[in-house]
Design an enzyme around this catalytic site. Structure first.
Site, PDB file in Angstrom:
ATOM      1  N   ASP A 185       0.782  -1.368  -0.055  1.00 15.48           N
ATOM      2  CA  ASP A 185       0.102  -0.108   0.125  1.00 15.48           C
ATOM      3  C   ASP A 185       0.919   1.247  -0.037  1.00 15.48           C
ATOM      4  OD1 ASP A 185      -2.339   1.334  -0.248  1.00 15.48           O
ATOM      5  OD2 ASP A 185      -2.533   1.497   1.984  1.00 15.48           O
TER       6      ASP A 185
ATOM      7  N   LYS B 117       2.138   4.612  -1.168  1.00 14.27           N
ATOM      8  CA  LYS B 117       1.416   5.862  -1.899  1.00 14.27           C
ATOM      9  C   LYS B 117       2.000   7.064  -0.885  1.00 14.27           C
ATOM     10  CE  LYS B 117      -2.801   5.031   0.807  1.00 14.27           C
ATOM     11  NZ  LYS B 117      -4.387   4.926   0.808  1.00 14.27           N
TER      12      LYS B 117
ATOM     13  N   ASN C 216       1.175   7.709   2.739  1.00 11.03           N
ATOM     14  CA  ASN C 216       1.989   6.780   3.650  1.00 11.03           C
ATOM     15  C   ASN C 216       3.588   7.049   3.625  1.00 11.03           C
ATOM     16  OD1 ASN C 216      -0.289   5.415   4.324  1.00 11.03           O
ATOM     17  ND2 ASN C 216      -0.299   3.777   2.931  1.00 11.03           N
TER      18      ASN C 216
ATOM     19  N   ASP D  62       2.233   2.672   8.065  1.00 13.75           N
ATOM     20  CA  ASP D  62       1.164   1.918   7.708  1.00 13.75           C
ATOM     21  C   ASP D  62       1.511   0.627   6.951  1.00 13.75           C
ATOM     22  OD1 ASP D  62      -1.186   0.825   7.571  1.00 13.75           O
ATOM     23  OD2 ASP D  62      -2.132   2.830   6.623  1.00 13.75           O
TER      24      ASP D  62
ATOM     25  N   THR E  83      -4.483   0.453  -2.843  1.00 10.79           N
ATOM     26  CA  THR E  83      -5.095   1.670  -3.691  1.00 10.79           C
ATOM     27  C   THR E  83      -5.321   1.396  -4.879  1.00 10.79           C
ATOM     28  OG1 THR E  83      -4.411   3.058  -1.631  1.00 10.79           O
ATOM     29  CG2 THR E  83      -5.175   4.096  -3.641  1.00 10.79           C
TER      30      THR E  83
END
Length: 414
Positions: A205, A207, A210, A226, A249
């Site tokens: 994840d 991105k 984060n 995260d 995402t």
């Protein structure tokens, strides 16, 4: 279950104000009563929205109701924690987790405590993987686990608190941003990825939300946060998850993940390519109004360097992105190779020193406006992008996804 066995010490840098911490996102309707008993806070704004006014309002609300919330919620924490930390404010909430800002009673240093509910089977599995990963990692560019408290139904992760804001917030707020500035950030992210990939960890994840700066200073380190969706790769000796799972995402998903194939650390490198594209331009390489179209664009690798500010960006920077956004995972750069790419290695020495701030900011604001208009006209779109990080936006049903995979996987992986 006992107290912590993974204490790594406290942070030497001074506490800062306005801290934000990304939190685990797992789709569920459980645990509503728990959050309602704490206090009501405003929802996160969209990634591309202006946030300064909202954050100021949130800060004022927390100050006004902080004492009341602390007293009301204190009893829900294990006594071992309240004996050591003052509970200050709720800063994040997921279906199986809550994140609160705390202050150590004796050192007065700020931390974040991520409370994981482990009463349910799914929560246990997620917590087990995340905790196992955080206990293994120790790197300047990875969020640091300070200590752990465990009870039969809850696990409390005490984590360092990043107060310097998200990567894109820093880009926009500076007023001056060049390719060299971009390479400084991407080097730190690549170092963090190189470290976790060497351990056999896939973040899944990655991105801009984060990627947080530890403090507001110019010399702050950038840290990857995260790990709620992270897992062990098949190359590691601790495979804890199905490495065919579609999670993350949507705009950052790699083609092999969309196609339902077994994947590895290469999915994080694809996400790094998307992040690099965004940091340099303020726009997304893959952006569609519907998820079927988005997934088709990803599977085909359809993106371009048209529009501003791409005409002012060096060929080395574009080559860096192209080597990451390769549809075939085996042709993608690894984190180690990324660190050796001339653009990062020379810190964009051959690139122009042109200020990219204006076109980046304009593109970010335009996307925020489009997303806001689209969200207001469609009830199927979640109000907060943070919810999307664990489940898809206006999620495809299995039949739609299967048809997309069938149509494109042969051409993509031939």
């Amino acid at each position: 279950m006992g107290n912590s066995s993974s204490k790594v010490g406290f942070i030497s840098e001074p506490p800062k104000k306005h801290a934000y911490f990304s939190f685990m996102k797992v789709k569920s309707n459980k645990n509503k009563e728990f959050g309602n008993e704490f206090c009501k806070t405003k929802k996160q704004l969209h990634l591309w929205s202006e946030r300064s006014n909202e954050r100021s309002n949130m800060s004022e609300t927390r100050n006004r109701h902080g004492n009341k919330c602390e007293e009301k919620f204190r009893t829900r924490f294990d006594p071992r924690i309240t004996a050591r930390y003052d509970i200050k404010a709720l800063i994040g909430r997921g279906s199986f987790s809550h994140v609160v800002r705390v202050e150590h009673r004796y050192t007065h240093q700020p931390f974040a405590i991520k409370l994981l509910e482990v009463g349910k089977h799914k929560g246990q599995d997620t917590c087990h993987v995340e905790l196992g990963i955080l206990r293994r990692v120790h790197h300047a560019n990875i969020i640091r686990l300070v200590e752990v408290f465990e009870t039969p139904h809850r696990v409390y992760l005490v984590l360092e608190l990043a107060t310097g804001g998200e990567l894109l917030d820093r880009v926009v707020s500076r007023g001056f941003f060049t390719e060299r500035d971009a390479t400084k950030a991407l080097v730190m992210v690549s170092r963090g990825l190189s470290y976790i990939h060497a351990l056999g960890v896939i973040h899944r994840d990655l991105k801009p939300e984060n990627l947080l700066y530890y403090h507001p200073g110019q010399d702050s380190r950038l840290i990857i946060t995260d790990f709620g969706l992270a897992c062990w790769s098949r190359k590691s000796q601790m495979v804890e998850c199905d490495v065919r799972t579609l999670c993350g995402t949507p705009e950052y998903l790699a083609p092999e993940m969309v196609a339902g194939r077994t994947y590895g650390c290469e999915v994080d490198m694809w996400a790094l390519g998307v992040i690099s594209y965004i940091v340099l331009s303020g726009s997304m390489p893959f952006e569609q109004r519907s998820q079927p179209r988005l997934f088709k664009a990803i599977l085909r690798g359809n993106y371009s360097f048209h529009g501003q500010p791409w005409s002012s960006i060096s060929n080395q920077a574009k080559d860096f992105i192209e080597r990451l956004l390769s549809v075939k995972p085996e042709q993608r750069m690894t984190a180690e190779q990324a660190l050796k790419h001339p653009w990062l290695l020379n810190m964009a020495a051959c690139s122009s020193n042109k200020n990219l701030h204006r076109p980046i900011s304009q593109n970010l604001h335009q996307r925020a406006s489009r997303a806001s208009n689209y969200s207001s006209s469609s009830r199927s779109v979640p109000e907060s992008r943070s919810v999307v990080s664990s489940r898809s936006q206006s999620r495809l049903d299995s039949g739609q996804l299967a048809r997309i995979r069938c149509q494109h996987s042969v051409a993509v992986y031939a």
